[in-house]
Write an enzyme that holds these catalytic residues in place. Sequence first.
Site, PDB file in Angstrom:
ATOM      1  N   HIS A 267      59.023 134.087  41.552  1.00  0.00           N
ATOM      2  CA  HIS A 267      58.299 135.280  41.057  1.00  0.00           C
ATOM      3  C   HIS A 267      57.788 134.890  39.668  1.00  0.00           C
ATOM      4  O   HIS A 267      58.405 135.239  38.660  1.00  0.00           O
ATOM      5  CB  HIS A 267      59.227 136.478  40.894  1.00  0.00           C
ATOM      6  CG  HIS A 267      59.928 136.945  42.132  1.00  0.00           C
ATOM      7  ND1 HIS A 267      59.525 138.053  42.847  1.00  0.00           N
ATOM      8  CD2 HIS A 267      61.038 136.487  42.773  1.00  0.00           C
ATOM      9  CE1 HIS A 267      60.342 138.251  43.873  1.00  0.00           C
ATOM     10  NE2 HIS A 267      61.279 137.317  43.852  1.00  0.00           N
TER      11      HIS A 267
ATOM     12  N   GLU B 187      52.610 140.752  47.730  1.00  0.00           N
ATOM     13  CA  GLU B 187      53.753 141.631  48.011  1.00  0.00           C
ATOM     14  C   GLU B 187      53.330 143.090  48.198  1.00  0.00           C
ATOM     15  O   GLU B 187      52.510 143.607  47.447  1.00  0.00           O
ATOM     16  CB  GLU B 187      54.750 141.562  46.851  1.00  0.00           C
ATOM     17  CG  GLU B 187      55.980 142.441  47.045  1.00  0.00           C
ATOM     18  CD  GLU B 187      56.915 142.410  45.829  1.00  0.00           C
ATOM     19  OE1 GLU B 187      58.021 141.874  45.967  1.00  0.00           O
ATOM     20  OE2 GLU B 187      56.548 142.935  44.763  1.00  0.00           O
TER      21      GLU B 187
ATOM     22  N   ASP C 293      64.166 131.547  43.103  1.00  0.00           N
ATOM     23  CA  ASP C 293      63.803 132.916  42.756  1.00  0.00           C
ATOM     24  C   ASP C 293      63.021 132.836  41.442  1.00  0.00           C
ATOM     25  O   ASP C 293      62.583 131.751  41.066  1.00  0.00           O
ATOM     26  CB  ASP C 293      65.061 133.798  42.628  1.00  0.00           C
ATOM     27  CG  ASP C 293      64.893 135.144  43.366  1.00  0.00           C
ATOM     28  OD1 ASP C 293      63.768 135.481  43.713  1.00  0.00           O
ATOM     29  OD2 ASP C 293      65.905 135.833  43.597  1.00  0.00           O
TER      30      ASP C 293
ATOM     31  N   GLU D 154      70.447 141.616  50.306  1.00  0.00           N
ATOM     32  CA  GLU D 154      70.801 140.871  49.105  1.00  0.00           C
ATOM     33  C   GLU D 154      72.114 141.366  48.494  1.00  0.00           C
ATOM     34  O   GLU D 154      72.882 140.571  47.946  1.00  0.00           O
ATOM     35  CB  GLU D 154      69.662 141.027  48.084  1.00  0.00           C
ATOM     36  CG  GLU D 154      69.875 140.308  46.770  1.00  0.00           C
ATOM     37  CD  GLU D 154      68.677 140.465  45.853  1.00  0.00           C
ATOM     38  OE1 GLU D 154      67.768 141.249  46.171  1.00  0.00           O
ATOM     39  OE2 GLU D 154      68.661 139.793  44.804  1.00  0.00           O
TER      40      GLU D 154
ATOM     41  N   HIS E  41      58.463 143.610  50.458  1.00  0.00           N
ATOM     42  CA  HIS E  41      59.517 143.420  49.464  1.00  0.00           C
ATOM     43  C   HIS E  41      60.916 143.475  50.072  1.00  0.00           C
ATOM     44  O   HIS E  41      61.687 142.542  49.919  1.00  0.00           O
ATOM     45  CB  HIS E  41      59.410 144.397  48.278  1.00  0.00           C
ATOM     46  CG  HIS E  41      60.542 144.221  47.331  1.00  0.00           C
ATOM     47  ND1 HIS E  41      61.587 145.109  47.251  1.00  0.00           N
ATOM     48  CD2 HIS E  41      60.853 143.219  46.476  1.00  0.00           C
ATOM     49  CE1 HIS E  41      62.462 144.666  46.355  1.00  0.00           C
ATOM     50  NE2 HIS E  41      62.024 143.522  45.881  1.00  0.00           N
TER      51      HIS E  41
ATOM     52  N   HIS F  59      60.606 130.061  47.099  1.00  0.00           N
ATOM     53  CA  HIS F  59      60.577 131.468  46.662  1.00  0.00           C
ATOM     54  C   HIS F  59      60.661 131.600  45.142  1.00  0.00           C
ATOM     55  O   HIS F  59      61.696 131.294  44.543  1.00  0.00           O
ATOM     56  CB  HIS F  59      61.733 132.206  47.341  1.00  0.00           C
ATOM     57  CG  HIS F  59      61.812 133.659  47.021  1.00  0.00           C
ATOM     58  ND1 HIS F  59      61.008 134.608  47.605  1.00  0.00           N
ATOM     59  CD2 HIS F  59      62.604 134.338  46.160  1.00  0.00           C
ATOM     60  CE1 HIS F  59      61.312 135.788  47.131  1.00  0.00           C
ATOM     61  NE2 HIS F  59      62.278 135.664  46.245  1.00  0.00           N
TER      62      HIS F  59
ATOM     63  N   HIS G  59      62.694 140.078  51.222  1.00  0.00           N
ATOM     64  CA  HIS G  59      64.083 140.104  50.735  1.00  0.00           C
ATOM     65  C   HIS G  59      64.886 140.905  51.750  1.00  0.00           C
ATOM     66  O   HIS G  59      64.430 141.943  52.230  1.00  0.00           O
ATOM     67  CB  HIS G  59      64.172 140.798  49.374  1.00  0.00           C
ATOM     68  CG  HIS G  59      63.447 140.075  48.271  1.00  0.00           C
ATOM     69  ND1 HIS G  59      62.153 140.338  47.938  1.00  0.00           N
ATOM     70  CD2 HIS G  59      63.864 139.105  47.425  1.00  0.00           C
ATOM     71  CE1 HIS G  59      61.779 139.558  46.933  1.00  0.00           C
ATOM     72  NE2 HIS G  59      62.803 138.791  46.594  1.00  0.00           N
TER      73      HIS G  59
HETATM   74  O1  MCF Z   1      64.728 138.142  44.438  1.00  0.00           O
HETATM   75  C1  MCF Z   1      64.973 138.818  43.240  1.00  0.00           C
HETATM   76  C2  MCF Z   1      65.973 139.910  43.501  1.00  0.00           C
HETATM   77  N1  MCF Z   1      65.606 140.790  44.592  1.00  0.00           N
HETATM   78  C3  MCF Z   1      64.439 141.495  44.653  1.00  0.00           C
HETATM   79  N2  MCF Z   1      63.332 141.365  43.975  1.00  0.00           N
HETATM   80  C4  MCF Z   1      63.000 140.510  43.019  1.00  0.00           C
HETATM   81  C5  MCF Z   1      63.714 139.367  42.625  1.00  0.00           C
HETATM   82  N3  MCF Z   1      63.124 138.850  41.546  1.00  0.00           N
HETATM   83  C6  MCF Z   1      62.039 139.578  41.287  1.00  0.00           C
HETATM   84  N4  MCF Z   1      61.942 140.579  42.175  1.00  0.00           N
HETATM   85  C7  MCF Z   1      60.820 141.557  42.108  1.00  0.00           C
HETATM   86  C8  MCF Z   1      60.278 142.015  43.423  1.00  0.00           C
HETATM   87  O2  MCF Z   1      59.306 141.161  43.908  1.00  0.00           O
HETATM   88  O3  MCF Z   1      61.289 142.692  41.453  1.00  0.00           O
HETATM   89  C9  MCF Z   1      60.670 143.839  41.933  1.00  0.00           C
HETATM   90  C10 MCF Z   1      59.761 143.411  43.081  1.00  0.00           C
HETATM   91  O4  MCF Z   1      58.430 143.391  42.706  1.00  0.00           O
HETATM   92  C11 MCF Z   1      61.836 144.682  42.359  1.00  0.00           C
HETATM   93  S1  MCF Z   1      61.509 146.281  42.816  1.00  0.00           S
HETATM   94  C12 MCF Z   1      61.126 147.133  41.354  1.00  0.00           C
HETATM   95 FE    FE Z   2      63.073 137.163  45.040  1.00  0.00          FE
END
Ligand code: MCF
Ligand code: FE
Length: 406
Positions: free
Chosen positions: A62, A140, A309, A210, A180, A60, A207
Amino acid sequence: MVKLKADYVVCMDKNYTILENAEVIFDKEIKKIGKNLPKVDKEIYLGKNSVVMPALINTHTHLEFSSNKTLLEYGDFIGWLNSVIEHRETLFVECKGECFKKAIEEMKKSGVCAFGEISSTGDDLKYIKHSPLKVVYFNEIIGTTPGAVDMLYQDFQARLHESFEIEKRNEKFKVGISIHSPYSVHPILMEKVISIAREKNLPIQAHFMESKAERSWLDKGEGEFKLFFEKHFKNAKPLIKPLEFLEKFKNTHTTFIHCVYANDEELQKISELNASIAHCPVSNRLLNVGILNLERVKNFSIDYSVATDGMSSNYSLNLFKEIRAALLMHTDLHPKILAKDLLKSVTINAAKSLNLNNGSLEEGKDADIIAFKLPNKVKNLELLPLQIILHTNEVEKMYINGEEII
Ligand code: MCF
Ligand code: FE
């Protein structure tokens, strides 16, 4: 055909086989593992205290957020989320070719042969498609406004189509989808997207649970998320109950990310779904959401992978550093036993999560292999996994589908 010889060969098979002074023969896939195997054209002895094991898998990431170093707010989940909303565009604009390349390079050096990438925008595809590592590319979906469902779905389908075009031509590239989270995707949108995954047998990531804020919001429509939603949307209410959310993933291949606040009923459901959990300990620490109870996860017979992450919630994408952090954070578990589980979490369990044919040294598996050296001899083999985690940051060699990448 290539033969690697090492002082320690860690197979990551069902029996957790560790062989001393052993060999692995492979071409594109693994052919044989054992001692005194027949001669082949190319034989490499890796030297004193060398270890050969399956290459690691980071389930996982980003990577779109890879330009973040010091911009985002840490220490509080909602504070972090607000800072992501504020700085997202800037971070995305700042992350172009070199930035993706560097992020992938850091993973590669740490022995990662494959990663699960969450793509928020699809703009990363032009960089990710050149990755020397295997990628499962999770398109996503995010959005709660009912009036925007059709538009979001159309955009999603276009992105999905583009990623399928890459998959056709690139054997290291696989398509997946990502919902998401239960608080950020409209149930109708969720259902549409999950049906595609079910039909086409695509892996899914979501997710889930969390933060404490997510728990109170989904259970009671209260807490910090209430203020958050009131700020961004009027009259917002939680759109789905957590169990209902999980139920939507029936007959899919899903990995739930985080799950720090999942209760017994939800863990039971995750187990029944035959789904797995991705645990991101550094991310959880930096957003200050607490720590996943791994013993509980194990008691529900749920497999977990450990992942970094993104740089949105980490200081590094080095997977050896991540499992070392996990080893030091889970102080309730015996280091020797935890270390064994952690190596599983970034190899065989991670391969299962991403639906890949690697993660262990067994005949017929893809030849995705790493080699590195420990500083000294390990007397007690029971401690080998722990010593590997303590002393390894980067690898000396890596093969992907039998091809030498490092
Ligand atoms: O896993 C971490 C924390 N939890 C949720 N989302 C994200 C994380 N790191 C990046 N994200 C991204 C997610 O894919 O942040 C955005 C999304 O596009 C959050 S919502 C504005
Ligand atoms: Fe994440």
